[in-house]
Motif scaffolding. Structure first.
Motif, PDB file in Angstrom:
ATOM      1  N   VAL A 241      -4.136   7.834 -13.962  1.00 57.20           N
ATOM      2  CA  VAL A 241      -4.242   6.297 -13.834  1.00 57.20           C
ATOM      3  C   VAL A 241      -4.995   5.914 -12.404  1.00 57.20           C
ATOM      4  O   VAL A 241      -3.778   5.591 -12.086  1.00 57.20           O
ATOM      5  N   TRP A 242      -5.848   5.161 -12.356  1.00 60.59           N
ATOM      6  CA  TRP A 242      -5.922   3.837 -11.836  1.00 60.59           C
ATOM      7  C   TRP A 242      -4.998   2.746 -11.645  1.00 60.59           C
ATOM      8  O   TRP A 242      -5.007   1.764 -12.721  1.00 60.59           O
ATOM      9  N   ARG A 243      -4.492   2.893 -10.667  1.00 63.91           N
ATOM     10  CA  ARG A 243      -3.748   1.356 -10.481  1.00 63.91           C
ATOM     11  C   ARG A 243      -3.221   0.485  -9.109  1.00 63.91           C
ATOM     12  O   ARG A 243      -3.630   1.577  -7.958  1.00 63.91           O
ATOM     13  N   VAL A 244      -3.404  -0.346  -8.867  1.00 65.78           N
ATOM     14  CA  VAL A 244      -3.258  -1.240  -8.019  1.00 65.78           C
ATOM     15  C   VAL A 244      -2.241  -1.183  -7.898  1.00 65.78           C
ATOM     16  O   VAL A 244      -0.845  -1.717  -7.549  1.00 65.78           O
ATOM     17  N   LYS A 245      -2.431  -0.939  -5.827  1.00 66.54           N
ATOM     18  CA  LYS A 245      -1.140  -0.426  -4.888  1.00 66.54           C
ATOM     19  C   LYS A 245      -0.633   0.782  -5.896  1.00 66.54           C
ATOM     20  O   LYS A 245       1.112   0.778  -5.793  1.00 66.54           O
ATOM     21  N   GLY A 246      -0.655   1.329  -6.812  1.00 64.63           N
ATOM     22  CA  GLY A 246      -0.235   2.418  -7.642  1.00 64.63           C
ATOM     23  C   GLY A 246       1.127   1.513  -8.667  1.00 64.63           C
ATOM     24  O   GLY A 246       2.180   2.724  -9.227  1.00 64.63           O
ATOM     25  N   LEU A 247       1.330   0.512  -8.770  1.00 62.55           N
ATOM     26  CA  LEU A 247       2.284   0.002  -9.615  1.00 62.55           C
ATOM     27  C   LEU A 247       1.383  -0.775 -10.710  1.00 62.55           C
ATOM     28  O   LEU A 247       1.681  -0.742 -11.650  1.00 62.55           O
ATOM     29  N   ILE A 248      -0.081  -0.905 -10.835  1.00 60.39           N
ATOM     30  CA  ILE A 248      -0.801  -1.602 -12.167  1.00 60.39           C
ATOM     31  C   ILE A 248      -1.750  -1.959 -12.163  1.00 60.39           C
ATOM     32  O   ILE A 248      -2.474  -1.705 -11.657  1.00 60.39           O
ATOM     33  N   GLN A 249      -2.324  -1.769 -13.132  1.00 61.17           N
ATOM     34  CA  GLN A 249      -3.432  -1.774 -13.801  1.00 61.17           C
ATOM     35  C   GLN A 249      -4.417  -3.017 -13.880  1.00 61.17           C
ATOM     36  O   GLN A 249      -5.735  -2.577 -13.629  1.00 61.17           O
ATOM     37  N   VAL A 250      -3.335  -3.892 -14.411  1.00 60.62           N
ATOM     38  CA  VAL A 250      -4.832  -5.051 -13.942  1.00 60.62           C
ATOM     39  C   VAL A 250      -4.486  -5.560 -12.321  1.00 60.62           C
ATOM     40  O   VAL A 250      -3.956  -6.031 -12.364  1.00 60.62           O
ATOM     41  N   SER A 251      -6.068  -6.646 -11.853  1.00 58.55           N
ATOM     42  CA  SER A 251      -6.106  -6.803 -10.859  1.00 58.55           C
ATOM     43  C   SER A 251      -6.032  -8.358 -11.276  1.00 58.55           C
ATOM     44  O   SER A 251      -5.717  -8.990 -10.653  1.00 58.55           O
ATOM     45  N   ARG A 252      -6.194  -8.673 -11.885  1.00 59.43           N
ATOM     46  CA  ARG A 252      -5.740 -10.415 -12.338  1.00 59.43           C
ATOM     47  C   ARG A 252      -5.180 -10.502 -13.812  1.00 59.43           C
ATOM     48  O   ARG A 252      -4.698  -9.564 -14.233  1.00 59.43           O
ATOM     49  N   SER A 253      -4.095 -12.055 -13.331  1.00 56.08           N
ATOM     50  CA  SER A 253      -2.885 -11.992 -14.586  1.00 56.08           C
ATOM     51  C   SER A 253      -2.487 -13.539 -14.363  1.00 56.08           C
ATOM     52  O   SER A 253      -2.650 -13.593 -12.580  1.00 56.08           O
ATOM     53  N   ILE A 254      -1.321 -14.174 -14.731  1.00 52.73           N
ATOM     54  CA  ILE A 254      -0.515 -15.320 -14.454  1.00 52.73           C
ATOM     55  C   ILE A 254       0.513 -14.696 -14.314  1.00 52.73           C
ATOM     56  O   ILE A 254       0.768 -13.288 -14.901  1.00 52.73           O
ATOM     57  N   GLY A 255       1.404 -14.908 -12.710  1.00 48.16           N
ATOM     58  CA  GLY A 255       3.112 -14.193 -12.395  1.00 48.16           C
ATOM     59  C   GLY A 255       2.381 -13.505 -11.890  1.00 48.16           C
ATOM     60  O   GLY A 255       1.478 -13.387 -11.097  1.00 48.16           O
ATOM     61  N   ASP A 256       3.270 -12.251 -12.000  1.00 50.80           N
ATOM     62  CA  ASP A 256       3.120 -11.209 -10.866  1.00 50.80           C
ATOM     63  C   ASP A 256       3.118 -11.162  -9.363  1.00 50.80           C
ATOM     64  O   ASP A 256       2.839 -10.487  -8.638  1.00 50.80           O
ATOM     65  N   ALA A 257       4.788 -12.418  -9.584  1.00 53.30           N
ATOM     66  CA  ALA A 257       4.280 -12.722  -8.209  1.00 53.30           C
ATOM     67  C   ALA A 257       4.536 -12.024  -6.793  1.00 53.30           C
ATOM     68  O   ALA A 257       4.473 -12.286  -5.580  1.00 53.30           O
ATOM     69  N   TYR A 258       5.025 -10.486  -7.398  1.00 58.61           N
ATOM     70  CA  TYR A 258       5.340 -10.243  -6.596  1.00 58.61           C
ATOM     71  C   TYR A 258       4.619  -8.841  -5.457  1.00 58.61           C
ATOM     72  O   TYR A 258       4.351  -8.010  -4.973  1.00 58.61           O
ATOM     73  N   LEU A 259       3.331  -9.682  -5.774  1.00 56.60           N
ATOM     74  CA  LEU A 259       2.043  -9.125  -5.616  1.00 56.60           C
ATOM     75  C   LEU A 259       1.151 -10.260  -5.498  1.00 56.60           C
ATOM     76  O   LEU A 259       0.120  -9.701  -5.455  1.00 56.60           O
ATOM     77  N   LYS A 260       1.948 -11.592  -5.024  1.00 55.47           N
ATOM     78  CA  LYS A 260       0.955 -12.745  -5.279  1.00 55.47           C
ATOM     79  C   LYS A 260       1.172 -13.562  -4.252  1.00 55.47           C
ATOM     80  O   LYS A 260       0.707 -13.917  -3.251  1.00 55.47           O
ATOM     81  N   ARG A 261       2.360 -13.148  -3.550  1.00 53.11           N
ATOM     82  CA  ARG A 261       3.634 -13.686  -2.066  1.00 53.11           C
ATOM     83  C   ARG A 261       4.555 -12.659  -2.193  1.00 53.11           C
ATOM     84  O   ARG A 261       5.055 -12.109  -2.971  1.00 53.11           O
ATOM     85  N   THR A 262       4.489 -12.817  -0.506  1.00 52.82           N
ATOM     86  CA  THR A 262       5.170 -11.433   0.164  1.00 52.82           C
ATOM     87  C   THR A 262       6.698 -11.744   0.636  1.00 52.82           C
ATOM     88  O   THR A 262       7.755 -11.234   0.292  1.00 52.82           O
ATOM     89  N   GLU A 263       7.147 -12.966  -0.079  1.00 56.30           N
ATOM     90  CA  GLU A 263       8.571 -13.567  -0.360  1.00 56.30           C
ATOM     91  C   GLU A 263       8.994 -13.170  -1.408  1.00 56.30           C
ATOM     92  O   GLU A 263       9.996 -13.464  -0.891  1.00 56.30           O
ATOM     93  N   PHE A 264       8.296 -12.774  -1.996  1.00 57.68           N
ATOM     94  CA  PHE A 264       8.802 -12.465  -2.882  1.00 57.68           C
ATOM     95  C   PHE A 264       8.937 -10.565  -2.883  1.00 57.68           C
ATOM     96  O   PHE A 264       9.146 -10.129  -4.802  1.00 57.68           O
ATOM     97  N   ASN A 265       8.470 -10.056  -2.215  1.00 52.92           N
ATOM     98  CA  ASN A 265       8.250  -8.607  -2.330  1.00 52.92           C
ATOM     99  C   ASN A 265       9.434  -8.094  -1.223  1.00 52.92           C
ATOM    100  O   ASN A 265       9.043  -7.315  -0.608  1.00 52.92           O
ATOM    101  N   ARG A 266      10.296  -7.992  -1.774  1.00 52.72           N
ATOM    102  CA  ARG A 266      12.199  -7.912  -1.061  1.00 52.72           C
ATOM    103  C   ARG A 266      12.663  -7.922  -1.858  1.00 52.72           C
ATOM    104  O   ARG A 266      12.583  -8.547  -3.507  1.00 52.72           O
TER     105      ARG A 266
END
Length: 334
Positions: A172-197
């Motif tokens: 299954v193809w995934r964006v960064k190996g995590l999620i299949q969709v490339s557009r969405s509302i939310g998913d803050a952890y893949l939109k702002r690095t401040e939430f990826n920690r």
């Protein structure tokens, strides 16, 4: 409208609104349809269900009507407000940073149909062919799923220095190996690095910070004039389309009574899901939410029948209607 739950918590939300499409009630009348397929929890899809239509009406009043720009602004404002909520709740509810929602919207106004999509839900039109009188399926939405080569190429072009922007994981193809969709509302952890920690759970954290958003909230938008041959629209989360083709869904709607038609589509998809696992539909019905996710996804379906006279009448002299799905509606197997 029909909904069936597969996850331990229903993550799909949906709505149908008729009446004024602007907050000052001076603008156009019309119909608004929304299907919001959540993932990582229901927080984002619920937020979209509560806010997107309100934002659309606000911008419609400001710009004196519906347009592609108004719809994009409504998506952007909803995204901005949800990310603000994530920031506010970051330390008390860090998991909300991994909650997101696909967002499929249709707006019928002054004889025009606006389709906006971020994610992999889908809308299909049933149209009568003049020559053959057959009702054919026409897909109206553009999907953003890494399984599509065009989406992978788009991501690679947007992130040329990231060799892991799309990863093939268990076929299954995934964006960064995590999620299949490339557009969405939310998913803050893949939109702002401040939430990826921390305190975000480690399974969502990337090994290095990113300089620009990995996912986008901007929808693909199409506009077309509805024709007298256009019979109905099927809006559904990808849970339906995993088991039914566009034409199969259109045939079911065209060949059956209107009453209960969305439930019939859901039932047809569930029967296919059961058949794939070599089990009976009645046995699938007995499986509880959570475990059920191994057999099919949450499914939301909205079927809208089109009447040319009403569509061409910009006044749409009918009583306002507001219906929301996401827990209170049921379908076979719920």
């Amino acid at each position: 409208m029909a909904v069936v739950q597969a996850n331990s918590l229903l993550e799909d939300q949906s709505q149908l609104e008729t009446g004024p499409l602007s907050s000052n009630h001076l603008g156009p009348q019309g119909t608004f349809i929304g299907v919001y397929d959540g993932h990582g929890g229901a927080e984002a899809s619920r937020f979209v269900n509560d806010n997107l239509f309100c934002n659309l009406k606000r911008f419609s009043a400001e710009h004196q009507g519906i347009s592609e720009n108004v719809i994009k602004k409504a998506f952007s404002a909803t995204e901005k407000d949800f990310l603000y909520l994530v920031k506010k709740q970051w330390f008390s509810k860090p998991h909300i940073a991994s909650a997101g929602s696909c967002c499929l919207v249709g707006t019928i106004c002054n004889g025009l149909l606006y389709i906006a999509n971020a994610g992999d839900s889908r809308v299909v039109l049933g149209r009568t062919e003049r020559a053959t009188k057959e009702v054919i399926a026409i897909q109206l939405s553009t999907e953003h799923n890494a399984s599509n080569e065009a989406v992978r190429e788009e991501l690679r072009s947007l992130h040329p220095n990231d060799s892991d922007i799309v990863v093939l994981n268990h076929k299954v193809w995934r964006v960064k190996g995590l999620i299949q969709v490339s557009r969405s509302i939310g998913d803050a952890y893949l939109k702002r690095t401040e939430f990826n920690r921390e305190p975000l759970p480690s399974k969502f954290r990337l090994s290095s910070p990113f300089l620009k958003p990995i996912l986008s909230s901007e929808p693909s938008i199409s506009v077309q004039k509805l024709r007298s041959e256009d019979q109905f629209l099927i809006f559904a989360s990808d849970g339906l389309w995993e088991h039914l083709s566009n034409q199969e869904a259109v045939n079911i709607v065209n060949n059956n009574p209107r009453n209960g038609i969305a439930r019939r589509l859901v039932k047809a998809a569930l029967k296919e899901a059961a058949k794939m696992r070599e089990m009976r539909y009645s046995d699938l019905q007995k499986i509880e939410g959570g475990v059920r996710r191994h057999f099919h996804d949450d499914i939301t379906v909205i079927v809208v029948y089109l009447k040319p006279k009403l569509i061409d009448d910009s006044c749409l002299c009918c009583s306002p209607l507001s219906i929301k799905g996401g827990g209170q509606l049921s379908a076979p197997g719920n």
